[in-house]
Scaffold this active site. Structure first.
Site, PDB file in Angstrom:
ATOM      1  N   CYS A   2       0.838  -1.216   0.000  1.00 54.15           N
ATOM      2  CA  CYS A   2       0.000   0.000   0.000  1.00 54.15           C
ATOM      3  C   CYS A   2       0.868   1.260   0.000  1.00 54.15           C
ATOM      4  CB  CYS A   2      -0.940   0.067   1.183  1.00 54.15           C
ATOM      5  SG  CYS A   2      -2.079  -1.314   1.327  1.00 54.15           S
ATOM      6  N   ARG A  27       3.748  -0.233  -4.898  1.00 52.76           N
ATOM      7  CA  ARG A  27       3.455  -0.708  -3.548  1.00 52.76           C
ATOM      8  C   ARG A  27       2.104  -1.416  -3.455  1.00 52.76           C
ATOM      9  NH1 ARG A  27       6.918   1.835   0.225  1.00 52.76           N
ATOM     10  NH2 ARG A  27       5.540   1.115   1.887  1.00 52.76           N
ATOM     11  N   TRP A  74      -2.873  -2.673  -1.716  1.00 55.45           N
ATOM     12  CA  TRP A  74      -2.575  -4.084  -1.911  1.00 55.45           C
ATOM     13  C   TRP A  74      -3.392  -4.821  -0.870  1.00 55.45           C
ATOM     14  CZ3 TRP A  74      -0.559  -8.286   0.749  1.00 55.45           C
ATOM     15  CH2 TRP A  74      -0.114  -9.361  -0.019  1.00 55.45           C
ATOM     16  N   ASN A 100      -1.442   2.086   5.887  1.00 57.35           N
ATOM     17  CA  ASN A 100      -0.575   1.043   5.358  1.00 57.35           C
ATOM     18  C   ASN A 100      -0.190   0.149   6.521  1.00 57.35           C
ATOM     19  OD1 ASN A 100       1.224  -0.518   3.890  1.00 57.35           O
ATOM     20  ND2 ASN A 100       2.912   0.912   4.160  1.00 57.35           N
ATOM     21  N   GLY A 101      -0.400  -1.167   6.383  1.00 58.12           N
ATOM     22  CA  GLY A 101      -0.072  -2.092   7.459  1.00 58.12           C
ATOM     23  C   GLY A 101      -1.230  -3.030   7.742  1.00 58.12           C
ATOM     24  N   GLU A 488      17.128 -18.027  -7.595  1.00 58.52           N
ATOM     25  CA  GLU A 488      16.692 -16.682  -7.976  1.00 58.52           C
ATOM     26  C   GLU A 488      16.108 -16.679  -9.382  1.00 58.52           C
ATOM     27  OE1 GLU A 488      16.031 -12.531  -8.119  1.00 58.52           O
ATOM     28  OE2 GLU A 488      16.047 -14.076  -6.551  1.00 58.52           O
ATOM     29  N   LYS A 492      12.267 -15.381 -10.345  1.00 58.50           N
ATOM     30  CA  LYS A 492      11.980 -14.352 -11.342  1.00 58.50           C
ATOM     31  C   LYS A 492      10.988 -14.864 -12.377  1.00 58.50           C
ATOM     32  CE  LYS A 492      13.973 -10.891  -9.872  1.00 58.50           C
ATOM     33  NZ  LYS A 492      13.575 -11.452  -8.585  1.00 58.50           N
ATOM     34  N   GLU A 495       7.377 -15.183 -10.801  1.00 54.96           N
ATOM     35  CA  GLU A 495       6.696 -13.989 -10.315  1.00 54.96           C
ATOM     36  C   GLU A 495       6.284 -13.027 -11.418  1.00 54.96           C
ATOM     37  OE1 GLU A 495       8.998 -11.838  -7.435  1.00 54.96           O
ATOM     38  OE2 GLU A 495      10.780 -11.733  -8.689  1.00 54.96           O
ATOM     39  N   HIS A 511      16.272 -37.572  -7.187  1.00 58.60           N
ATOM     40  CA  HIS A 511      15.536 -37.822  -5.949  1.00 58.60           C
ATOM     41  C   HIS A 511      14.105 -37.298  -6.033  1.00 58.60           C
ATOM     42  CE1 HIS A 511      19.082 -39.246  -3.757  1.00 58.60           C
ATOM     43  NE2 HIS A 511      19.744 -38.339  -4.457  1.00 58.60           N
ATOM     44  N   LYS A 610       5.896  -4.272  -4.087  1.00 63.49           N
ATOM     45  CA  LYS A 610       7.336  -4.082  -3.991  1.00 63.49           C
ATOM     46  C   LYS A 610       7.837  -4.212  -2.561  1.00 63.49           C
ATOM     47  CE  LYS A 610      11.320  -3.014  -5.820  1.00 63.49           C
ATOM     48  NZ  LYS A 610      11.973  -4.002  -6.690  1.00 63.49           N
TER      49      LYS A 610
END
Length: 615
Positions: A2, A27, A74, A100-101, A488, A492, A495, A511, A610
């Site tokens: 947010c 955000r 968000w 925000n939170g 990584e 990427k 997402e 395995h 973000k």
């Protein structure tokens, strides 16, 4: 998660709020709204979707007020909708709040407020704040002591959880109250008025000097200035942070998206992060505030991080244990904080966070300090909570990163952690001055090597992307440093392209994961020259024998790899310790290329934000 923005001054507030929200859309972008003083009251407009939807709607309204607050969301409580979009208001609509939170005790508060006759219009946790402020403020007005700041403070004292708040009331025109706990709030004064936001970027063209509120602090914004208060309500004079990066870092600069722009900024990030670190043949990181003798006492290292930062930590673990011979563990911050790790005064905890405000990482820092550990922060944001709460900090010098998927910040973290590993090796006497200079020189060379990759690898990346675009799943594999790099790469890919991708140490293929492979199944392998190169090739042969489409990231001059791979993306030769820096870049480009071909929004992937400021 947010984004909050607020303005009070001489100019029309609405364009300022929309511009600020647009800059902070990374955000959160499932809904947006503004509340603006208008004709003696507060007018609230919200829309589901991105800020552009809100801006289009606002074009149909005459909103000339000079004081207002805005929010881009968000979702955490309640689905994305106009009803759940901020700002939220009191029963009578005379108080508006953006937040925000997460308010952890909102359910109990809501039940209590409903029992006293309050009517709720949304499913959010935030709306309880508007009603709590309403109760306190109306009581104070009746007593003749009406003060919005005091009412907000009284309401905030009831909240459990994390919050950054901006509140306005029609009874105090031109006033915005801001406060925070475990969620970022910055405020500053420009030529035409006062600003509040979750991120400096929302006000960077108005002022370069901002105050980052600490937990418990409050600010009263008026057109002619800002007053600051501590948790007890006493006036204070806070520290001012000067911002030295330019607005153009938040613009695309001719690139089709922020992600590609930021990938191409990585050579500069490497150079800037290394600048001034080698002095008279020795590594110097003064910001860590530990003497060589103190560093020599470190007998255990924990790296705590989330997401991409966690993968940077996996790379650093190999380097710290190799060069300093100090045991190093890498832990997801959300797990670290809920167990009881072995921490002593000689333990070093390294907290890695791109935004510097990751909630789980901050909580882990606090736990580690309580237990006596020394804490170093590695972050991209000057003055961020991670920077303030750590004993020392290394800034990654990536400047503002807008795309949700981290690229240049990741490489900045890897380079910073590499410097830390070298520093520890130097401190314990396992790396000589000659070795330090050689390693530093080769690390610096990676900037030019990344430039070469960016200039040369497009055709190979596009061909590999064509082979993956219609896949439903993929595997990323490697060994040693390549294994850490593959994690990584898989993140990427998933997402931003929504192609399901998982990473494994290549030796694990037999395995279980190899059962997934059938004709055309993409397997992306980190196959750069290393002590385990032959082992990786053996794993590729096993995969290809079962019909896999092999995409290999390999070292220039390695013609043999083409016999085992369908597609090869070459990178310049580098020391194995530094191979994650060069090998990560084609994986970033590959993920972006697949996402673009699949029609995805590479800068703002669905369901992500973000900055993760909640658990």
């Amino acid at each position: 998660m947010c984004g909050i923005v607020g303005y009070t001054g001489e100019a029309s507030a609405t364009p300022i709020l929309v511009e600020g929200l647009t800059r902070m859309e990374y955000r959160g972008y499932d809904s947006a709204g503004v509340a603006v003083e208008q004709d003696g009251g507060i007018q609230v407009i919200t829309r589901k979707g991105k800020v552009a939807e809100l801006a289009h709607t606002l074009g149909h309204f005459e909103m000339t007020g000079t004081c207002g607050i805005g929010h881009t969301r968000w979702a955490t409580h309640g689905k994305p909708s106009e009803a759940n979009a901020h700002p939220h208001t009191s029963c009578s609509g005379d108080i508006a709040v953006v937040h925000n939170g997460i308010i952890e005790n909102f359910a109990e508060l809501r039940e209590e407020l409903v029992g006293r006759g309050h009517v709720f219009k949304s499913e959010t946790d935030t709306e309880v704040v508007a009603h709590l402020v309403e109760e306190s403020y109306h009581r104070m007005l009746a007593e003749g002591t009406g003060d919005l700041r005091a009412a907000v403070a009284e309401a905030a004292a009831r909240l459990v959880g994390a919050y950054g708040l901006a509140v306005m009331a029609d009874a105090e025109p031109g006033t915005i109250i801001a406060c925070r706990k475990d969620s970022p709030i910055v405020v500053g004064c420009g030529e035409t008025g006062s600003y509040v936001a979750s991120d400096i970027i929302a006000m960077i063209d108005a002022t370069r000097d901002v105050v980052v509120l600490a937990d418990g602090q409050m600010a009263r914004l008026r057109p002619d200035g800002i007053e600051y208060y501590d948790e007890a309500g006493n006036p204070i004079k806070p520290d001012v942070t000067h911002v030295d990066w330019d607005l153009d870092v938040a613009e695309k600069g001719g690139y089709p998206d922020f992600m590609l722009k930021e990938i191409h900024e990585q050579p500069r990030v490497i150079r800037d992060t290394l600048a001034g670190r080698l002095v008279a043949g020795s590594l110097v990181i003064d910001e860590l505030d530990m003497t060589p003798a103190e560093l020599n006492l470190v007998d255990r290292v924990y790296i705590i991080a989330c997401g991409t930062s966690y993968h940077a930590g996996l790379i650093a673990k190999n380097l710290i244990e190799s060069w300093a011979r100090i045991p190093c563990e890498v832990e997801v911050a959300s797990e670290f904080r809920y167990r009881n790790p072995i921490i002593t005064p000689t333990t070093l905890v390294v907290a890695v966070s791109q935004s510097g405000e990751t909630a789980d990482t901050l909580a882990a820092i606090r736990d580690a300090r309580v237990k006596g550990a020394k804490v170093f922060g590695i972050t991209n944001v000057v003055g961020s909570p991670v920077a303030r709460e750590s004993d020392g900090v290394i800034y990654t010098k990536a400047n503002k990163e807008i795309a949700v998927a981290s690229t240049k910040s990741f490489l900045g973290q890897v380079v910073s952690l590499t410097l830390l590993a070298m520093l520890l090796g130097q401190a314990v006497g396992r790396l000589t001055g000659r070795q330090i200079k050689l390693l530093f020189s080769e690390l610096a060379d990676t900037a030019e090597q990344v430039e070469r990759i960016l200039a040369d690898c497009d055709p190979a990346v596009e061909a590999a992307a064509d082979a993956m675009v219609d896949a439903t799943s993929a595997l990323f594999i490697g060994r040693g440093m390549g294994a850490a790099t593959s994690y990584e790469g898989a993140l990427k890919m998933k997402e931003i392209s929504y192609l399901h991708a998982e990473a494994y140490a290549a030796g694990e293929m037999k395995h279980g994961p190899i059962a997934l492979i059938d004709e055309g199944f993409p397997v992306v392998a980190i196959a750069t020259k290393s002590p385990v190169y032959d082992k990786v090739v053996s794993n590729l042969q096993e995969s290809r024998a079962r019909g896999a489409c092999i995409i290999a990231v390999a070292t220039e001059g390695d013609e043999e790899i083409a016999k085992h791979a369908n597609h090869v993306i070459y990178v310049p030769k580098a020391r194995d310790a530094f191979s994650p820096i060069t090998a990560s870049v084609p994986l970033q480009l590959l993920s972006r290329a697949v996402a673009v071909k699949r029609g995805c929004d590479v800068d703002q992937p669905r369901n992500l934000a973000k900055s993760v400021t909640v658990e």
